[in-house]
Design an enzyme around this catalytic site. Structure first.
Site, PDB file in Angstrom:
ATOM      1  N   ASN A   1       5.611   2.202  -3.775  1.00 51.72           N
ATOM      2  CA  ASN A   1       6.214   0.930  -3.367  1.00 51.72           C
ATOM      3  C   ASN A   1       5.387  -0.183  -3.998  1.00 51.72           C
ATOM      4  O   ASN A   1       4.276  -0.456  -3.558  1.00 51.72           O
ATOM      5  CB  ASN A   1       6.200   0.825  -1.837  1.00 51.72           C
ATOM      6  CG  ASN A   1       6.637  -0.550  -1.349  1.00 51.72           C
ATOM      7  OD1 ASN A   1       7.197  -1.345  -2.112  1.00 51.72           O
ATOM      8  ND2 ASN A   1       6.387  -0.839  -0.081  1.00 51.72           N
ATOM      9  N   TRP A   2       5.944  -0.805  -5.012  1.00 47.94           N
ATOM     10  CA  TRP A   2       5.190  -1.834  -5.744  1.00 47.94           C
ATOM     11  C   TRP A   2       5.147  -3.166  -5.012  1.00 47.94           C
ATOM     12  O   TRP A   2       4.454  -4.072  -5.442  1.00 47.94           O
ATOM     13  CB  TRP A   2       5.790  -2.020  -7.148  1.00 47.94           C
ATOM     14  CG  TRP A   2       5.389  -0.944  -8.118  1.00 47.94           C
ATOM     15  CD1 TRP A   2       4.735   0.221  -7.830  1.00 47.94           C
ATOM     16  CD2 TRP A   2       5.603  -0.952  -9.527  1.00 47.94           C
ATOM     17  NE1 TRP A   2       4.530   0.941  -8.978  1.00 47.94           N
ATOM     18  CE2 TRP A   2       5.049   0.238 -10.041  1.00 47.94           C
ATOM     19  CE3 TRP A   2       6.211  -1.841 -10.410  1.00 47.94           C
ATOM     20  CZ2 TRP A   2       5.085   0.562 -11.397  1.00 47.94           C
ATOM     21  CZ3 TRP A   2       6.256  -1.522 -11.768  1.00 47.94           C
ATOM     22  CH2 TRP A   2       5.696  -0.331 -12.246  1.00 47.94           C
ATOM     23  N   LYS A   3       5.938  -3.313  -3.958  1.00 53.50           N
ATOM     24  CA  LYS A   3       5.990  -4.579  -3.220  1.00 53.50           C
ATOM     25  C   LYS A   3       6.257  -5.730  -4.214  1.00 53.50           C
ATOM     26  O   LYS A   3       7.002  -5.519  -5.170  1.00 53.50           O
ATOM     27  CB  LYS A   3       4.705  -4.769  -2.409  1.00 53.50           C
ATOM     28  CG  LYS A   3       4.391  -3.525  -1.549  1.00 53.50           C
ATOM     29  CD  LYS A   3       3.268  -3.709  -0.584  1.00 53.50           C
ATOM     30  CE  LYS A   3       3.058  -2.426   0.211  1.00 53.50           C
ATOM     31  NZ  LYS A   3       2.049  -2.544   1.261  1.00 53.50           N
TER      32      LYS A   3
ATOM     33  N   HIS B   1      10.359  -1.947   6.111  1.00 55.27           N
ATOM     34  CA  HIS B   1       8.901  -1.950   5.910  1.00 55.27           C
ATOM     35  C   HIS B   1       8.269  -2.940   6.887  1.00 55.27           C
ATOM     36  O   HIS B   1       8.860  -3.980   7.188  1.00 55.27           O
ATOM     37  CB  HIS B   1       8.571  -2.330   4.462  1.00 55.27           C
ATOM     38  CG  HIS B   1       7.147  -2.075   4.111  1.00 55.27           C
ATOM     39  ND1 HIS B   1       6.133  -2.921   4.501  1.00 55.27           N
ATOM     40  CD2 HIS B   1       6.552  -1.052   3.463  1.00 55.27           C
ATOM     41  CE1 HIS B   1       4.972  -2.422   4.080  1.00 55.27           C
ATOM     42  NE2 HIS B   1       5.205  -1.289   3.451  1.00 55.27           N
TER      43      HIS B   1
ATOM     44  N   GLU C   1       6.075  -5.070   6.522  1.00 50.90           N
ATOM     45  CA  GLU C   1       5.933  -6.431   5.989  1.00 50.90           C
ATOM     46  C   GLU C   1       7.231  -7.210   6.167  1.00 50.90           C
ATOM     47  O   GLU C   1       7.221  -8.415   6.413  1.00 50.90           O
ATOM     48  CB  GLU C   1       5.487  -6.371   4.519  1.00 50.90           C
ATOM     49  CG  GLU C   1       4.032  -5.918   4.407  1.00 50.90           C
ATOM     50  CD  GLU C   1       3.670  -5.196   3.130  1.00 50.90           C
ATOM     51  OE1 GLU C   1       4.464  -5.211   2.172  1.00 50.90           O
ATOM     52  OE2 GLU C   1       2.574  -4.585   3.105  1.00 50.90           O
TER      53      GLU C   1
ATOM     54  N   GLU D   1       4.074   4.502   8.760  1.00 52.27           N
ATOM     55  CA  GLU D   1       3.041   3.657   8.169  1.00 52.27           C
ATOM     56  C   GLU D   1       2.380   2.827   9.264  1.00 52.27           C
ATOM     57  O   GLU D   1       2.904   1.764   9.634  1.00 52.27           O
ATOM     58  CB  GLU D   1       3.650   2.705   7.131  1.00 52.27           C
ATOM     59  CG  GLU D   1       4.312   3.394   5.965  1.00 52.27           C
ATOM     60  CD  GLU D   1       4.364   2.479   4.738  1.00 52.27           C
ATOM     61  OE1 GLU D   1       3.752   2.845   3.738  1.00 52.27           O
ATOM     62  OE2 GLU D   1       4.992   1.412   4.802  1.00 52.27           O
TER      63      GLU D   1
ATOM     64  N   GLY E   1      -3.069  -1.331   3.174  1.00 49.54           N
ATOM     65  CA  GLY E   1      -3.872  -2.240   2.358  1.00 49.54           C
ATOM     66  C   GLY E   1      -5.283  -2.456   2.875  1.00 49.54           C
ATOM     67  O   GLY E   1      -5.974  -3.364   2.416  1.00 49.54           O
TER      68      GLY E   1
ATOM     69  N   SER F   1      -2.842   3.155   2.805  1.00 47.82           N
ATOM     70  CA  SER F   1      -4.113   3.435   2.124  1.00 47.82           C
ATOM     71  C   SER F   1      -4.222   4.864   1.596  1.00 47.82           C
ATOM     72  O   SER F   1      -5.313   5.448   1.601  1.00 47.82           O
ATOM     73  CB  SER F   1      -5.298   3.111   3.040  1.00 47.82           C
ATOM     74  OG  SER F   1      -5.350   1.716   3.288  1.00 47.82           O
TER      75      SER F   1
ATOM     76  N   GLY G   1       1.323   2.198  -1.665  1.00 49.20           N
ATOM     77  CA  GLY G   1       1.393   0.818  -2.133  1.00 49.20           C
ATOM     78  C   GLY G   1       0.465   0.600  -3.314  1.00 49.20           C
ATOM     79  O   GLY G   1       0.781   0.928  -4.463  1.00 49.20           O
ATOM     80  N   GLY G   2      -0.716   0.064  -3.050  1.00 55.65           N
ATOM     81  CA  GLY G   2      -1.647  -0.353  -4.105  1.00 55.65           C
ATOM     82  C   GLY G   2      -1.918   0.711  -5.155  1.00 55.65           C
ATOM     83  O   GLY G   2      -1.959   0.410  -6.355  1.00 55.65           O
TER      84      GLY G   2
HETATM   85  P1  13P Z   1      -1.100   0.668   0.612  1.00 56.06           P
HETATM   86  O1  13P Z   1      -0.985   2.043  -0.008  1.00 56.06           O
HETATM   87  O2  13P Z   1      -1.460  -0.396  -0.371  1.00 56.06           O
HETATM   88  O3  13P Z   1      -1.968   0.699   1.834  1.00 56.06           O
HETATM   89  O4  13P Z   1       0.386   0.268   1.113  1.00 56.06           O
HETATM   90  C1  13P Z   1       1.091   1.169   1.894  1.00 56.06           C
HETATM   91  C2  13P Z   1       2.480   0.683   2.031  1.00 56.06           C
HETATM   92  O5  13P Z   1       2.740  -0.293   2.720  1.00 56.06           O
HETATM   93  C3  13P Z   1       3.529   1.381   1.276  1.00 56.06           C
HETATM   94  O6  13P Z   1       4.794   0.989   1.682  1.00 56.06           O
END
Ligand code: 13P
Length: 241
Positions: A7-9, A90, A92, A158, A164, A203, A224-225
């Site tokens: 997920n590149w956000k 999500h 967020e 999640e 993050g 993470s 994510g990251g």
């Molecule tokens: P991180 O892997 O950066 O913690 O993000 C997780 C996430 O929100 C994937 O949707």
């Protein structure tokens, strides 16, 4: 084989299509199924470049098919751009766009009707976990935000406090929550609920992926990251094999 979803956000410009290509080029020998959700601006180009090697998806969609919804994108438009799945609910978006369970469920049904697989995200905040409310919160999210059928459904657990932050839950806590989610899915959908893939997200990195992916009922990861670079996403896939 585990399912590893990036997920590149709100990250990635045209230059990042090189990462899509690098992931797609390694897909056959990656050790996991690989999906990528780039920002909407890159979905069509990413899908064109990936072809059938990896699935490209969106990070959100509207619940209507077309219409006067400035700035929104429908599931049918994602399909038209070459997407095969969409991430919905999500944390967020639940927090920053005030998305309700009912809205997420409507989006999930619209996405399924358009032919997309859906990844519905659930997870508790740190205060909710500390208050002993983690299962109640996740149970409520499952009750309210899932689509009407289990076909094409993936659930991503999640924990908000792990996103993050570099912090991950204890394996026993991941196992307990994934077991809880599985039981709820079976109670709701019957045997089909036993087939739904349950991803862990928060993470996930190359150095913790093997441990997390070995937890019972963990069918893969939502990353994510560490998904922004092909090398680290592929290292997670290799560690999960
Ligand atoms: P991180 O892997 O950066 O913690 O993000 C997780 C996430 O929100 C994937 O949707």
């Amino acid at each position: 084989m585990k399912l590893i979803v990036g997920n590149w956000k709100m990250n990635g410009r045209r230059a990042a299509l090189a990462e899509v290509e690098a992931v797609a080029a390694a897909a056959d020998t990656a050790g996991a199924r690989l999906w990528l959700a780039p920002p909407a601006t890159l979905v069509m180009a990413a899908a064109d470049s990936a072809g059938d090697r990896i699935a490209i998806g969106g990070q959100d969609c509207h619940h209507a098919e077309d219409g006067a919804h400035t700035g929104c994108i429908s599931a049918a438009q994602l399909v038209d751009a070459g997407a095969r799945f969409v991430i919905l609910g999500h944390s967020e978006r639940r927090a920053n766009q005030d998305e309700s369970d009912a809205l997420i469920s409507a989006k999930a049904n619209a996405a399924r009707a358009a032919g997309l697989d859906v990844i519905v995200c659930v997870g508790e905040t740190e205060a909710e976990r500390d208050g002993g409310q983690a299962e109640a919160v996740v149970g409520g999210q499952l009750q309210g935000s899932l689509p009407s059928g289990a076909d094409g459904l993936i659930v991503a657990y999640e924990p908000v406090w792990a996103i993050g932050t570099g912090r991950v839950p204890a394996e026993a806590d991941v196992a307990a929550m994934h077991g809880f989610i599985r039981a709820r899915l079976v109670a709701r959908y019957g045997p089909a609920g036993g087939e739904v893939i349950i991803l862990y997200g928060g993470s996930v990195k190359p150095d913790n992926a093997a441990t997390l992916m070995a937890v019972p009922e963990v069918g893969g990861a939502l990353v994510g990251g560490a998904s922004l670079k092909a090398d680290s996403l592929l290292a997670i896939a290799a560690a999960s094999a």
